[in-house]
Design a protein around this motif. Structure first.
Motif, PDB file in Angstrom:
ATOM      1  N   GLN A 227      54.846 -35.814  19.401  1.00 58.10           N
ATOM      2  CA  GLN A 227      53.622 -35.091  19.048  1.00 58.10           C
ATOM      3  C   GLN A 227      52.553 -35.162  20.132  1.00 58.10           C
ATOM      4  O   GLN A 227      51.688 -34.297  20.212  1.00 58.10           O
ATOM      5  N   ASP A 228      52.617 -36.210  20.971  1.00 57.99           N
ATOM      6  CA  ASP A 228      51.625 -36.332  22.037  1.00 57.99           C
ATOM      7  C   ASP A 228      52.069 -35.627  23.314  1.00 57.99           C
ATOM      8  O   ASP A 228      51.338 -35.602  24.301  1.00 57.99           O
ATOM      9  N   ALA A 229      53.289 -35.084  23.306  1.00 56.94           N
ATOM     10  CA  ALA A 229      53.833 -34.418  24.490  1.00 56.94           C
ATOM     11  C   ALA A 229      53.805 -32.904  24.290  1.00 56.94           C
ATOM     12  O   ALA A 229      53.604 -32.406  23.185  1.00 56.94           O
ATOM     13  N   THR A 230      54.013 -32.175  25.381  1.00 54.96           N
ATOM     14  CA  THR A 230      54.064 -30.710  25.330  1.00 54.96           C
ATOM     15  C   THR A 230      55.364 -30.237  25.964  1.00 54.96           C
ATOM     16  O   THR A 230      56.151 -31.031  26.485  1.00 54.96           O
TER      17      THR A 230
ATOM     18  N   LEU B  84      54.433 -17.154  15.499  1.00 51.99           N
ATOM     19  CA  LEU B  84      54.041 -17.721  14.208  1.00 51.99           C
ATOM     20  C   LEU B  84      53.603 -16.657  13.216  1.00 51.99           C
ATOM     21  O   LEU B  84      53.855 -16.776  12.014  1.00 51.99           O
ATOM     22  N   TYR B  85      52.938 -15.602  13.691  1.00 51.48           N
ATOM     23  CA  TYR B  85      52.571 -14.511  12.784  1.00 51.48           C
ATOM     24  C   TYR B  85      53.822 -13.824  12.235  1.00 51.48           C
ATOM     25  O   TYR B  85      53.938 -13.564  11.034  1.00 51.48           O
TER      26      TYR B  85
ATOM     27  N   GLU C 188      45.113 -16.765  11.167  1.00 50.27           N
ATOM     28  CA  GLU C 188      44.135 -16.298  12.154  1.00 50.27           C
ATOM     29  C   GLU C 188      42.937 -17.229  12.227  1.00 50.27           C
ATOM     30  O   GLU C 188      42.456 -17.551  13.322  1.00 50.27           O
ATOM     31  N   ARG C 189      42.457 -17.674  11.078  1.00 45.83           N
ATOM     32  CA  ARG C 189      41.275 -18.539  11.081  1.00 45.83           C
ATOM     33  C   ARG C 189      41.601 -19.915  11.638  1.00 45.83           C
ATOM     34  O   ARG C 189      40.802 -20.494  12.404  1.00 45.83           O
ATOM     35  N   MET C 190      42.750 -20.448  11.296  1.00 45.77           N
ATOM     36  CA  MET C 190      43.134 -21.744  11.839  1.00 45.77           C
ATOM     37  C   MET C 190      43.342 -21.667  13.347  1.00 45.77           C
ATOM     38  O   MET C 190      42.874 -22.532  14.101  1.00 45.77           O
ATOM     39  N   PHE C 191      44.028 -20.638  13.797  1.00 46.39           N
ATOM     40  CA  PHE C 191      44.315 -20.513  15.225  1.00 46.39           C
ATOM     41  C   PHE C 191      43.041 -20.267  16.023  1.00 46.39           C
ATOM     42  O   PHE C 191      42.902 -20.734  17.161  1.00 46.39           O
ATOM     43  N   ALA C 192      42.101 -19.528  15.436  1.00 47.16           N
ATOM     44  CA  ALA C 192      40.831 -19.289  16.127  1.00 47.16           C
ATOM     45  C   ALA C 192      40.092 -20.604  16.359  1.00 47.16           C
ATOM     46  O   ALA C 192      39.518 -20.833  17.434  1.00 47.16           O
ATOM     47  N   VAL C 193      40.120 -21.467  15.372  1.00 49.07           N
ATOM     48  CA  VAL C 193      39.491 -22.787  15.530  1.00 49.07           C
ATOM     49  C   VAL C 193      40.164 -23.557  16.657  1.00 49.07           C
ATOM     50  O   VAL C 193      39.494 -24.166  17.499  1.00 49.07           O
ATOM     51  N   LEU C 194      41.491 -23.535  16.702  1.00 53.22           N
ATOM     52  CA  LEU C 194      42.218 -24.287  17.726  1.00 53.22           C
ATOM     53  C   LEU C 194      41.934 -23.743  19.120  1.00 53.22           C
ATOM     54  O   LEU C 194      41.891 -24.513  20.095  1.00 53.22           O
ATOM     55  N   HIS C 195      41.755 -22.435  19.236  1.00 58.02           N
ATOM     56  CA  HIS C 195      41.427 -21.848  20.538  1.00 58.02           C
ATOM     57  C   HIS C 195      40.022 -22.251  20.992  1.00 58.02           C
ATOM     58  O   HIS C 195      39.793 -22.515  22.173  1.00 58.02           O
TER      59      HIS C 195
ATOM     60  N   PHE D 105      51.290 -28.771  19.398  1.00 57.98           N
ATOM     61  CA  PHE D 105      51.097 -27.486  18.725  1.00 57.98           C
ATOM     62  C   PHE D 105      50.104 -26.619  19.477  1.00 57.98           C
ATOM     63  O   PHE D 105      50.311 -25.406  19.616  1.00 57.98           O
ATOM     64  N   ARG D 106      49.012 -27.212  19.966  1.00 58.81           N
ATOM     65  CA  ARG D 106      48.029 -26.430  20.721  1.00 58.81           C
ATOM     66  C   ARG D 106      48.703 -25.758  21.926  1.00 58.81           C
ATOM     67  O   ARG D 106      48.436 -24.594  22.238  1.00 58.81           O
ATOM     68  N   HIS D 107      49.566 -26.515  22.590  1.00 57.50           N
ATOM     69  CA  HIS D 107      50.270 -25.956  23.757  1.00 57.50           C
ATOM     70  C   HIS D 107      51.216 -24.841  23.330  1.00 57.50           C
ATOM     71  O   HIS D 107      51.269 -23.777  23.958  1.00 57.50           O
ATOM     72  N   PHE D 108      51.976 -25.079  22.258  1.00 57.17           N
ATOM     73  CA  PHE D 108      52.911 -24.066  21.789  1.00 57.17           C
ATOM     74  C   PHE D 108      52.187 -22.785  21.397  1.00 57.17           C
ATOM     75  O   PHE D 108      52.645 -21.677  21.679  1.00 57.17           O
ATOM     76  N   LEU D 109      51.051 -22.918  20.736  1.00 60.09           N
ATOM     77  CA  LEU D 109      50.284 -21.762  20.280  1.00 60.09           C
ATOM     78  C   LEU D 109      49.907 -20.858  21.450  1.00 60.09           C
ATOM     79  O   LEU D 109      49.967 -19.627  21.354  1.00 60.09           O
ATOM     80  N   ASP D 110      49.514 -21.461  22.573  1.00 66.88           N
ATOM     81  CA  ASP D 110      49.027 -20.705  23.724  1.00 66.88           C
ATOM     82  C   ASP D 110      50.124 -20.322  24.712  1.00 66.88           C
ATOM     83  O   ASP D 110      49.910 -19.442  25.562  1.00 66.88           O
ATOM     84  N   TYR D 111      51.271 -20.969  24.611  1.00 69.20           N
ATOM     85  CA  TYR D 111      52.274 -20.809  25.662  1.00 69.20           C
ATOM     86  C   TYR D 111      52.932 -19.429  25.619  1.00 69.20           C
ATOM     87  O   TYR D 111      53.431 -18.984  24.584  1.00 69.20           O
ATOM     88  N   ASP D 112      52.967 -18.771  26.777  1.00 67.24           N
ATOM     89  CA  ASP D 112      53.639 -17.490  26.946  1.00 67.24           C
ATOM     90  C   ASP D 112      54.848 -17.727  27.844  1.00 67.24           C
ATOM     91  O   ASP D 112      54.696 -18.074  29.029  1.00 67.24           O
TER      92      ASP D 112
END
Length: 587
Positions: A333-336, A401-402, A427-434, A484-491
């Motif tokens: 969990q602490d790794a990306t 995820l969507y 959308e609201r959760m992801f906006a907070v994380l961004h 998770f933050r990394h996965f959310l943003d990773y392209d």
């Protein structure tokens, strides 16, 4: 696996577990000495002699759980379970190379099992605390709960104790949960009541005349669902006919190596053909979450089945425990994905040092998130001869995820309003994380958003929704992790454009977690944009995210399906690798 978002519309079975601390492990020796050592270790914890208790730790345990952290762990146990009273039982089991001694302890509020793991030198290499399993005369009751279009198989183990009272556990195998301790079990003549407070679940039923059938209703979050349980002599074990059984027709070698950059030790299994080498080789890369080397899920071992198939076809295979799992150190969990890519590079270097491996024919096979990591490594290394992407991602994590959230709810029978609610929640959760990088602040904002959504008009029973919020704690903590933050943003597309080696990308037609059409199209486009002309893209009919033959692709089917890995998929992978590696042996 890619993270799952079933959201508020799906029944959740959640367990509030006591603190557990897992460290790594190593072989076995005299049992009575291990029993005595485990009992003495627990006694030292109870006495507060934490420095002395660490004297028998192995090097890894001393690093991850020094005396001060051991003290915090014990204090957390006392906070959850109450004051320590006494040891009431001991039992022993072997797990591969390790011997595990379980000391059952009585605390003021609960009984807990302290599981102490010993290596071959008698050193303590792992420590777990978990609720103690009830004892007594056992009755087993099984049934299936229908929730929309989904069917969940449940089993209840009820134990009649010496004083006439009952205790019990629950299994929900289709959700990967077994041995969940029930908070309340009452049997009053022919009326039975079972309660699991952490999931806000109650079952009440009436015994038939022969006391072999229990008919009633399960209540959870305002839902009332019919459930009939039948008494059985033995719980049904899932059939897994593809799981290979020893003796194998190839060499199996336990291995360890270091990722020095990441400061972690990685442990795994290397399988080698018995014919003359050097051999082409693959590293199998697991999906998201803490996975063992076999990528075990619901009794299935996909990577064991795949490694066995490939090795019998002449391809060496290395499968490895994720960070913090089995024999590997670190924390998932602490790794990306970048850290996991470094782990894979360390595996490549390990294989390059073996005389049995042809260094010109080393490839990567990545499943799900592993399908992100394989091209990331290949795009930065000339050592990779080919890559195979199994349900790999071609779109950014947020888009994945969507699509996933909508697909999972649709197959469960969700209506348009539920789908819209799911999308708004994401959308609201992801906006907070961004926007919010501070973990505590982000958690506060996410919880506020959840409460706000639950109180909106048209959201159903507000009380029911609010009751479910505590059960989302696990998902909230997961989305706050660096991974998770990394996965959310990773392209994945920039890395794919830089891959020059041959690529095979496969998806199951009925994959609901990584949409086949959208992702394969994006993978193919990115590879060809980068000039790669050695690309094979294929959708396999009627297969799900695990490459099982299925009906709908629903997560609830994973455990119910006996097949672990469709033979057609296994053959497609092996044939493609052999075609790409034929005649490429290093002189």
């Amino acid at each position: 696996m890619v993270p799952r978002w079933n959201c508020l519309s799906v029944i959740v079975v959640s367990v509030l577990s006591c603190s557990s601390l897992i460290a790594q492990q190593k072989d076995e020796t005299p049992t009575n000495l291990r029993d005595q050592a485990a009992e003495s270790f627990v006694t030292l914890l109870a006495q507060g002699a934490f420095a002395k208790a660490t004297n028998d730790f192995d090097a890894t345990m001393l690093e991850v759980l020094p005396a001060d952290d051991l003290k915090k762990t014990w204090e957390k146990v006392l906070e959850d379970a109450g004051a320590y009273k006494r040891q009431v039982g001991i039992r022993r089991e072997n797990s591969g190379k390790y011997e595990i001694v379980t000391v059952t302890c009585e605390f003021a509020k609960a009984k807990l099992d302290a599981r102490v793991v010993f290596d071959q030198d008698g050193k303590i290499s792992g420590l777990f605390f978990r609720p103690a399993k009830p004892t007594g005369t056992e009755e087993i009751w099984e049934g299936s709960l229908k929730v929309g279009f989904t069917e969940i198989r449940l089993a209840f183990h009820l134990f009649k104790q010496q004083d006439g009272n009952y205790a019990g556990t629950m299994d929900s195998r289709d959700q990967g949960a077994t041995g969940i301790i029930l908070d309340g079990v009452s049997v009053n003549e022919d009326v039975v009541r079972l309660e699991l407070k952490s999931a806000k679940m109650v079952f009440e039923g009436k015994l038939g005349k022969d006391r072999q059938e229990l008919t009633g209703h399960l209540k959870q979050f305002g839902l009332t669902l019919p459930l009939t349980l039948k008494r059985v002599a033995k719980a049904r074990e899932p059939k897994r006919p593809q799981t290979p059984q020893r003796p194998f027709l190839y060499e199996e070698r336990e291995v360890t190596y270091e990722n020095k950059k990441g400061g972690v030790k990685l442990a795994g299994t290397l399988t080698l053909p018995k014919t003359q080498g050097p051999f082409p080789a693959v590293i199998l890369i697991t999906g998201s979450g803490a996975q063992d080397r076999d990528e075990t899920i619901l009794g299935h071992k996909p990577f064991l089945v795949l490694a066995d198939y490939l090795t019998r076809r002449g391809i060496a295979a290395l499968r490895v425990d994720d960070r913090g799992v089995g024999g590997s150190t670190g924390n998932v969990q602490d790794a990306t994905s970048d850290d996991f890519a470094d782990d894979v590079r360390a595996g490549v270097e390990f294989l390059k040092g073996l005389k049995e491996i042809d260094v010109a024919r080393i490839g990567l096979v990545g499943h799900s998130e592993g399908g992100n990591i394989a091209p990331l490594v290949a795009s930065q290394s000339q050592d990779i001869a080919f890559i195979v992407l199994l349900a790999g991602c071609g779109l950014p994590g947020e888009e994945i995820l969507y699509l996933q959230g909508a697909a999972l709810l649709k197959v469960a029978g969700a209506d348009a309003a539920t789908l819209a609610r799911q999308k708004e929640l994401q959308e609201r959760m992801f906006a907070v994380l961004h926007e919010e990088k501070d973990k505590a602040a982000a958690e506060t904002k996410i919880r506020a958003a959840l409460k706000d959504l639950s109180s909106k008009p048209g959201q159903g029973d507000e009380k029911q929704m609010l009751e479910m919020l505590p059960l989302l704690d696990g998902q909230i903590q997961m989305v706050l992790t660096p991974w998770f933050r990394h996965f959310l943003d990773y392209d994945p597309r920039p890395a794919l454009r830089k891959v020059t080696c041959p690529v095979l990308a496969l998806n199951g037609e009925k994959d609901l977690q990584v949409d086949a059409a959208a992702n394969l199209k994006a993978i193919e486009a990115a590879l060809k944009e980068g000039g790669n002309r050695h690309v094979t893209i294929q959708t396999l009919p009627n297969l799900n995210h695990l490459f099982q033959s299925c009906k709908t692709g629903s997560l609830s089917e994973y455990g119910a399906i006996e097949e672990t890995f469709a033979p057609a998929a296994l053959e497609t992978i092996a044939k493609w690798i052999l075609e790409r590696t034929a005649g490429q042996s290093k002189p």
